[in-house]
Design a protein around this motif. Sequence first.
Motif, PDB file in Angstrom:
ATOM      1  N   ALA A   1       0.830  -1.214   0.000  1.00  0.00           N
ATOM      2  CA  ALA A   1       0.000   0.000   0.000  1.00  0.00           C
ATOM      3  C   ALA A   1       0.860   1.258   0.000  1.00  0.00           C
TER       4      ALA A   1
ATOM      5  N   ARG B   1       1.898   3.191  -3.230  1.00  0.00           N
ATOM      6  CA  ARG B   1       0.939   3.954  -4.035  1.00  0.00           C
ATOM      7  C   ARG B   1       1.202   5.453  -3.915  1.00  0.00           C
TER       8      ARG B   1
ATOM      9  N   ALA C   1      -5.741   0.634  -0.675  1.00  0.00           N
ATOM     10  CA  ALA C   1      -4.959  -0.588  -0.852  1.00  0.00           C
ATOM     11  C   ALA C   1      -4.814  -1.367   0.447  1.00  0.00           C
TER      12      ALA C   1
END
Length: 199
Positions: free
Chosen positions: A80, A83, A92
């Motif tokens: 995550a 990102r 995420a």
Amino acid sequence: MTSTRPARRGRPGHHREDVIRAGVELFNQQGYDATSVSDLTGRLGVTKSALYHHVDSKAQILEIALDEALGGLEEALADALTRETAADRLTAIIGGAVRVLTAKQPQVTLLLRLRGNSPVELAALERRRRFDHRVTELVREAQAEGLVRADLDAAVATRLIFGMINSLVEWYRPDGPVDPVLLGHEVLAVALDGLRPRD
């Protein structure tokens, strides 16, 4: 006609994964502290020496299982964090946490039931706290971007989101009708958009 198959001797052997799986099942059913080595050998149908061929102790089974759960969550968090936006990072990690729970439900169940009665449990709880704190930071970042309401306490919002995710251990069944990918989308929708219909 003479059989060419070799004669079987005693009980069939077990792999280490079988030992870990049986341990996790028993820990979840009757509690880690209440589960004895005799319970484990009885479940597997092996002697203590055969059990110790695969693991050093009951505590090692717990440690391995908790590492599977926490390792999965930490990998989801690491993914995550790659990102670009806070919104994408929060999205995420929510979806990733659902995937980990549905894939490793017994191990995550064990993690959620820890009491902190041993060094192994305390270490796992500390890892979980670090995970929770980092997710709370993601919520704050998402608030700054406008994805999450700014009037909410970020720590409380994180607890509420993960309270919903963690509740899946009580009713989700891998062989049931709920698709885990669709489940991730639905949890995400409820967590970020609520239950009200869109205009």
